[in-house]
Design a protein around this motif. Structure first.
Motif, PDB file in Angstrom:
ATOM      1  N   THR A 143      36.511  38.352  15.329  1.00 16.63           N
ATOM      2  CA  THR A 143      37.202  37.676  16.636  1.00 16.63           C
ATOM      3  C   THR A 143      36.572  38.369  17.818  1.00 16.63           C
ATOM      4  OG1 THR A 143      39.157  37.590  15.583  1.00 16.63           O
ATOM      5  CG2 THR A 143      39.439  37.517  17.862  1.00 16.63           C
ATOM      6  N   ALA A 144      35.848  37.362  18.649  1.00 16.40           N
ATOM      7  CA  ALA A 144      35.085  37.924  19.776  1.00 16.40           C
ATOM      8  C   ALA A 144      35.923  37.914  21.174  1.00 16.40           C
ATOM      9  CB  ALA A 144      33.989  36.988  19.709  1.00 16.40           C
ATOM     10  N   LEU A 145      36.978  37.264  21.153  1.00 14.40           N
ATOM     11  CA  LEU A 145      37.744  36.961  22.309  1.00 14.40           C
ATOM     12  C   LEU A 145      39.433  37.238  21.682  1.00 14.40           C
ATOM     13  CD1 LEU A 145      36.145  34.459  24.512  1.00 14.40           C
ATOM     14  CD2 LEU A 145      36.058  36.658  24.744  1.00 14.40           C
ATOM     15  N   LYS A 146      39.960  38.092  22.484  1.00 13.41           N
ATOM     16  CA  LYS A 146      41.293  38.095  22.360  1.00 13.41           C
ATOM     17  C   LYS A 146      42.541  37.968  23.332  1.00 13.41           C
ATOM     18  CE  LYS A 146      40.038  41.414  18.618  1.00 13.41           C
ATOM     19  NZ  LYS A 146      39.883  42.848  18.818  1.00 13.41           N
ATOM     20  N   GLU A 147      43.300  37.131  23.278  1.00  6.67           N
ATOM     21  CA  GLU A 147      44.277  37.013  24.369  1.00  6.67           C
ATOM     22  C   GLU A 147      43.622  37.131  25.842  1.00  6.67           C
ATOM     23  OE1 GLU A 147      47.454  39.760  23.714  1.00  6.67           O
ATOM     24  OE2 GLU A 147      48.797  38.634  25.265  1.00  6.67           O
ATOM     25  N   VAL A 148      42.721  36.270  25.970  1.00  3.86           N
ATOM     26  CA  VAL A 148      41.839  36.413  27.406  1.00  3.86           C
ATOM     27  C   VAL A 148      42.716  35.502  28.338  1.00  3.86           C
ATOM     28  CG1 VAL A 148      39.875  36.112  28.738  1.00  3.86           C
ATOM     29  CG2 VAL A 148      39.875  37.072  26.447  1.00  3.86           C
ATOM     30  N   ASN A 149      43.135  35.968  29.460  1.00  3.98           N
ATOM     31  CA  ASN A 149      43.726  35.250  30.518  1.00  3.98           C
ATOM     32  C   ASN A 149      42.924  35.483  31.845  1.00  3.98           C
ATOM     33  OD1 ASN A 149      46.369  33.826  29.398  1.00  3.98           O
ATOM     34  ND2 ASN A 149      46.471  36.087  28.692  1.00  3.98           N
ATOM     35  N   LEU A 150      42.364  34.419  32.378  1.00  6.18           N
ATOM     36  CA  LEU A 150      41.916  34.776  33.617  1.00  6.18           C
ATOM     37  C   LEU A 150      41.810  33.412  34.561  1.00  6.18           C
ATOM     38  CD1 LEU A 150      38.329  36.596  32.344  1.00  6.18           C
ATOM     39  CD2 LEU A 150      39.895  37.365  33.887  1.00  6.18           C
ATOM     40  N   THR A 151      41.594  33.716  35.689  1.00  5.03           N
ATOM     41  CA  THR A 151      41.427  32.297  36.764  1.00  5.03           C
ATOM     42  C   THR A 151      40.265  32.922  37.714  1.00  5.03           C
ATOM     43  OG1 THR A 151      43.901  32.115  36.704  1.00  5.03           O
ATOM     44  CG2 THR A 151      42.812  30.965  38.314  1.00  5.03           C
ATOM     45  N   PHE A 152      39.532  31.770  37.885  1.00  2.21           N
ATOM     46  CA  PHE A 152      38.436  31.782  38.894  1.00  2.21           C
ATOM     47  C   PHE A 152      38.447  30.983  39.934  1.00  2.21           C
ATOM     48  CE2 PHE A 152      36.880  33.031  34.707  1.00  2.21           C
ATOM     49  CZ  PHE A 152      36.106  34.548  35.164  1.00  2.21           C
ATOM     50  N   GLY A 153      38.212  31.294  41.134  1.00  3.60           N
ATOM     51  CA  GLY A 153      38.448  30.466  42.236  1.00  3.60           C
ATOM     52  C   GLY A 153      37.092  29.877  42.830  1.00  3.60           C
ATOM     53  N   GLU A 154      37.447  28.939  43.735  1.00  4.93           N
ATOM     54  CA  GLU A 154      35.920  28.530  44.358  1.00  4.93           C
ATOM     55  C   GLU A 154      35.275  29.402  45.331  1.00  4.93           C
ATOM     56  OE1 GLU A 154      35.366  24.495  46.793  1.00  4.93           O
ATOM     57  OE2 GLU A 154      36.808  24.430  45.833  1.00  4.93           O
ATOM     58  N   GLY A 155      33.935  29.525  45.121  1.00  9.78           N
ATOM     59  CA  GLY A 155      33.319  30.710  45.910  1.00  9.78           C
ATOM     60  C   GLY A 155      33.286  31.887  45.482  1.00  9.78           C
ATOM     61  N   GLU A 156      33.624  32.279  44.138  1.00 10.14           N
ATOM     62  CA  GLU A 156      33.628  33.514  43.852  1.00 10.14           C
ATOM     63  C   GLU A 156      32.414  34.196  43.389  1.00 10.14           C
ATOM     64  OE1 GLU A 156      36.448  34.851  40.748  1.00 10.14           O
ATOM     65  OE2 GLU A 156      38.059  34.099  41.457  1.00 10.14           O
ATOM     66  N   PHE A 157      32.219  35.460  43.410  1.00 10.54           N
ATOM     67  CA  PHE A 157      30.852  36.010  42.967  1.00 10.54           C
ATOM     68  C   PHE A 157      31.282  37.193  41.996  1.00 10.54           C
ATOM     69  CE2 PHE A 157      26.893  38.155  43.725  1.00 10.54           C
ATOM     70  CZ  PHE A 157      26.098  37.232  43.764  1.00 10.54           C
ATOM     71  N   THR A 158      31.536  36.753  41.003  1.00  8.70           N
ATOM     72  CA  THR A 158      32.304  37.636  39.803  1.00  8.70           C
ATOM     73  C   THR A 158      31.574  37.943  38.780  1.00  8.70           C
ATOM     74  OG1 THR A 158      34.289  36.660  40.346  1.00  8.70           O
ATOM     75  CG2 THR A 158      34.401  37.583  38.328  1.00  8.70           C
ATOM     76  N   GLY A 159      31.585  39.056  38.116  1.00 11.05           N
ATOM     77  CA  GLY A 159      31.088  39.475  37.030  1.00 11.05           C
ATOM     78  C   GLY A 159      32.065  40.007  35.761  1.00 11.05           C
ATOM     79  N   ILE A 160      31.431  39.327  34.743  1.00 16.38           N
ATOM     80  CA  ILE A 160      32.130  39.833  33.404  1.00 16.38           C
ATOM     81  C   ILE A 160      31.071  40.811  32.999  1.00 16.38           C
ATOM     82  CG2 ILE A 160      32.897  39.255  31.230  1.00 16.38           C
ATOM     83  CD1 ILE A 160      32.974  36.050  32.457  1.00 16.38           C
ATOM     84  N   VAL A 161      31.763  42.085  32.819  1.00 14.19           N
ATOM     85  CA  VAL A 161      31.045  43.485  32.463  1.00 14.19           C
ATOM     86  C   VAL A 161      31.520  43.810  31.028  1.00 14.19           C
ATOM     87  CG1 VAL A 161      30.289  43.897  34.927  1.00 14.19           C
ATOM     88  CG2 VAL A 161      32.496  44.815  33.892  1.00 14.19           C
ATOM     89  N   GLY A 162      30.878  44.566  30.441  1.00 10.46           N
ATOM     90  CA  GLY A 162      31.073  45.305  29.140  1.00 10.46           C
ATOM     91  C   GLY A 162      30.064  45.460  28.261  1.00 10.46           C
ATOM     92  N   PRO A 163      30.293  46.101  27.335  1.00 12.51           N
ATOM     93  CA  PRO A 163      28.930  46.674  26.303  1.00 12.51           C
ATOM     94  C   PRO A 163      28.724  45.330  25.609  1.00 12.51           C
ATOM     95  CG  PRO A 163      31.042  47.591  25.645  1.00 12.51           C
ATOM     96  CD  PRO A 163      31.433  46.988  26.965  1.00 12.51           C
ATOM     97  N   SER A 164      27.572  45.658  24.963  1.00  9.19           N
ATOM     98  CA  SER A 164      27.020  44.509  23.971  1.00  9.19           C
ATOM     99  C   SER A 164      28.376  44.280  22.791  1.00  9.19           C
ATOM    100  CB  SER A 164      25.834  45.058  23.259  1.00  9.19           C
ATOM    101  OG  SER A 164      24.849  44.746  24.256  1.00  9.19           O
TER     102      SER A 164
END
Lengths: 424, 233
Positions: free
Chosen positions: B24-45
């Protein structure tokens, strides 16, 4: 987009040059081999037709049963009447009387005594009549080595090799010793006016070509001939018409038990030429089938290798927003271009090589020296109208087929998986 | 969130078969991204960054849950519709640039516009503008093999930006670059984000990138463990 894809295709040699070379080579080999098979096969058929079988041949039923022995005592009678009827009934065919005979050719010395002699296989044809096409049919002008063609009934040509062996001088008499149509001894003086070399081993060993009127006189065969040969006016054997004429002609004599009843045979019914014809036809088909299969597999493999190498590119194109269907379509389009260019180049190359072999041929006289098969000593390829597309269609099909099969891998692969190839 | 939501990820799970079981690579992910965001999804390999980016990019679908991008549910899209979504609204930047080696800089940037069916004159203007943004106007005839890593990544940015997408997804865009080139690239992307209002979402564990982010979503073992606004340089 088309221009963009073509640019990529031209610049990426592994996508264009390698498959192009494979298609070009495959198509050219196919064209060459098919032309060669046509040439060699056609040569055997043509040579037999010209000298012995015609496209159709009429003999008496009894003569037909022993045709190998040239039984002129069973020859056709009232030949002029028969030919007149045939000309009327079958105008698409040119009818010619011929007599095949065997005998001894005796060469006398100054005193008229036998100096030397040898067995000859004689062929009597209409050499003198202005309307006759026999000189052309037997290619005598080209075959002439020394002297000239006969102008009178008692003038003959003999094989150059035979003439040298017997030491026959030109314009000197030679006596044919044989048997008449009625079984009596036939002795007739002829004048050797020329020597010929056909490039056909059995004909070059000991042939005598004479005018039919002279031979009719020598063998007491007035208005008779062993065989009446029919040739289609375009000089091309047409099996369907030949069979139609044959059944129509033979139907007229059904129920007649007379051994002198005429019977018609087609080219295929004689000398196993039917089998030969079928072998040559199937050889071409088999060649083309093998070519399509082998080329499809090779190009499929090349396509697979190319696709594997290009999974990264596919991933990028998918990410950019190209659909799998569009990517597949572009792969087919590339194959169409490669297939077309390769097939055109291959056809041109194959035709060039075939043309060279058509003009120059390959001398196989060493191999057929003692052969009894009636075939030329120089085998040649033959370019026919079908040679222009015989390699093109399979070359084009194999390329597209190979690409279609290899491209299926794109559909079978998950988009994310393709995309993942980018990370490698 | 800066403006209206253009990406919504709701209770997303993603599993892959692995041997006899599954991972299972993703579990219960809840996210919202808005217009014009400059966002990073960070984490180890292996934390699920790329998988999440693939789902947002309509290259993959969730095993469970839903992802809505530009008002379209990724789960419901056909292959063609997903391609159309990517074509119109999404741009991708990769760690290894993935430029097409047989095409020059101009042609690499041209490809997305060809797929959009843009007329040649407009296309030419857009390409030159995009190359101007990344400072490569003098390299239009060069092939990727003739460019440095930094220049290649700038071409990749131009390719992603040329159609002025709503969202740019960048997977480890600086991983193969030195510090100087990384900063150059990031500043370029930041400028484009401000100028064009494009949403940038990075998958990264590069500290240099993190310093530029305005929002950082941290993933660990496929779960969102933190979602925080950042104070940028």
């Amino acid at each position: 987009m088309m221009r963009f894809l073509l640019k990529g295709l031209i610049r990426d040699r592994s996508r264009s040059l390698f498959p192009l070379l494979i298609v070009t080579m495959g198509v050219s080999i196919t064209v060459l081999v098919v032309c060669w098979v046509n040439g060699a096969g056609g040569d055997v058929i043509r040579t037999n037709a010209r000298f012995f079988t015609g496209h159709v041949k009429i003999m008496t039923r009894a003569y037909a049963e022993q045709a190998d022995q040239m039984p002129n005592d069973l020859a056709l009678l009232k030949v002029n009447e028969l030919i007149a009827g045939l000309k009327k009934r079958y105008p698409q065919v040119r009818w010619v009387p011929r007599i095949r005979f065997g005998g001894l050719l005796d060469i006398p010395d100054e005193q008229g005594e036998t100096r030397t002699q040898g067995p000859v296989m004689g062929l009597a044809v209409d050499l003198i009549n202005a309307e006759s096409r026999e000189v052309k049919m037997l290619n005598l002008e080209k075959a002439l080595v020394r002297g000239r063609l006969p102008r009178a009934p008692m003038e003959i040509l003999i094989s150059d090799e035979f003439a040298k062996k017997l030491g026959v001088p030109l314009n000197e008499p030679a006596t044919l010793i044989g048997s008449t149509m009625y079984g009596g001894l036939a002795m007739q003086n002829f004048i050797v006016v020329g020597t010929v070399r056909f490039g056909i081993a059995p004909m070059d060993r000991g042939a005598m070509i004479a005018d039919i009127s002279g031979v009719q006189s020598a063998l007491a065969m007035d208005d008779a001939a062993g065989e009446v040969l029919g040739f289609f006016r375009n000089d091309l054997y047409d099996p369907a018409t030949a069979h139609r004429i044959q059944s129509e002609f033979n139907r007229r004599f059904e129920g007649n038990d007379d051994e002198f009843t005429p019977v018609m045979l087609t080219l295929e019914d004689q000398n196993d030429l039917g089998t030969a014809l079928r072998i040559f036809e199937s050889a071409s088909s088999i060649m083309i089938f093998i070519f399509v299969m082998v080329m499809s597999i090779v190009l499929w493999n090349t396509g697979l290798m190319g696709s594997l190498r290009r999974y990264g590119e596919m991933g990028v194109r998918l990410a950019i927003g190209e659909s799998k269907g569009h990517i597949y379509g572009t792969l087919i389009l590339e194959a169409l271009v490669i297939g077309f260019v390769g097939s055109v180049a291959g056809t041109m190359l194959g035709l060039s090589a075939a043309y060279y072999l058509q003009v120059h041929g390959v001398d196989i006289s060493g191999m057929v020296k003692n052969s009894s098969v009636l075939m030329s000593n120089v085998m040649r390829a033959k370019i026919s109208p079908s040679s222009y597309y015989i390699g093109f269609i399979p070359g084009f099909l194999a390329t597209v087929l190979g690409s279609m099969i290899s491209g299926i891998g794109i559909f079978k692969r998950q988009t994310a998986q393709l995309f993942k190839e980018l990370e490698v | 969130m800066d403006k209206a939501a253009i990406i919504t990820v709701e209770n997303v799970y993603k599993s892959f078969p692995m041997g006899t079981g599954e991972f299972t690579a993703l579990k219960e992910v809840n996210l919202t991204f808005g217009e014009g965001e400059f966002t990073g999804i960070v984490g180890p390999s292996g934390s699920g960054k790329t998988t999440l980016l693939n789902i947002i990019g309509s290259l993959d679908v969730p095993t469970k849950g839903k992802a809505i991008v530009m008002g379209r549910n990724i789960n419901d899209l056909t292959q063609k519709e997903a391609a159309d979504l990517r074509n119109r609204y999404l741009g991708f930047i990769f760690q290894t640039y993935n430029l097409l080696p047989v095409y020059n800089v101009y042609e690499n940037v041209e490809l997305p516009l060809l797929l959009l069916g843009m007329p040649s004159k407009e296309r030419d203007t857009a390409i030159r503008q995009a190359l101007d943004w990344v400072g490569l106007s003098d390299k239009i005839e060069s092939r990727p093999a003739q460019l440095s890593g930094g220049e290649c990544q700038r071409v990749a940015i131009a390719r992603a930006m040329v159609k002025k997408p709503k969202i740019v997804l960048a997977d480890e865009p600086t991983a193969n670059l030195d510090a100087k080139n990384s900063h150059h690239i990031l500043r370029t992307m930041e400028a484009l984000n401000r100028e064009l209002g494009t949403t940038f979402i990075f998958a990264t564990h590069d500290e240099k990138v993190i310093r530029y982010l305005r929002r950082k979503v941290s993933l660990e073992d496929g779960k969102v463990v933190a979602d925080q606004s950042m104070k940028t340089q």
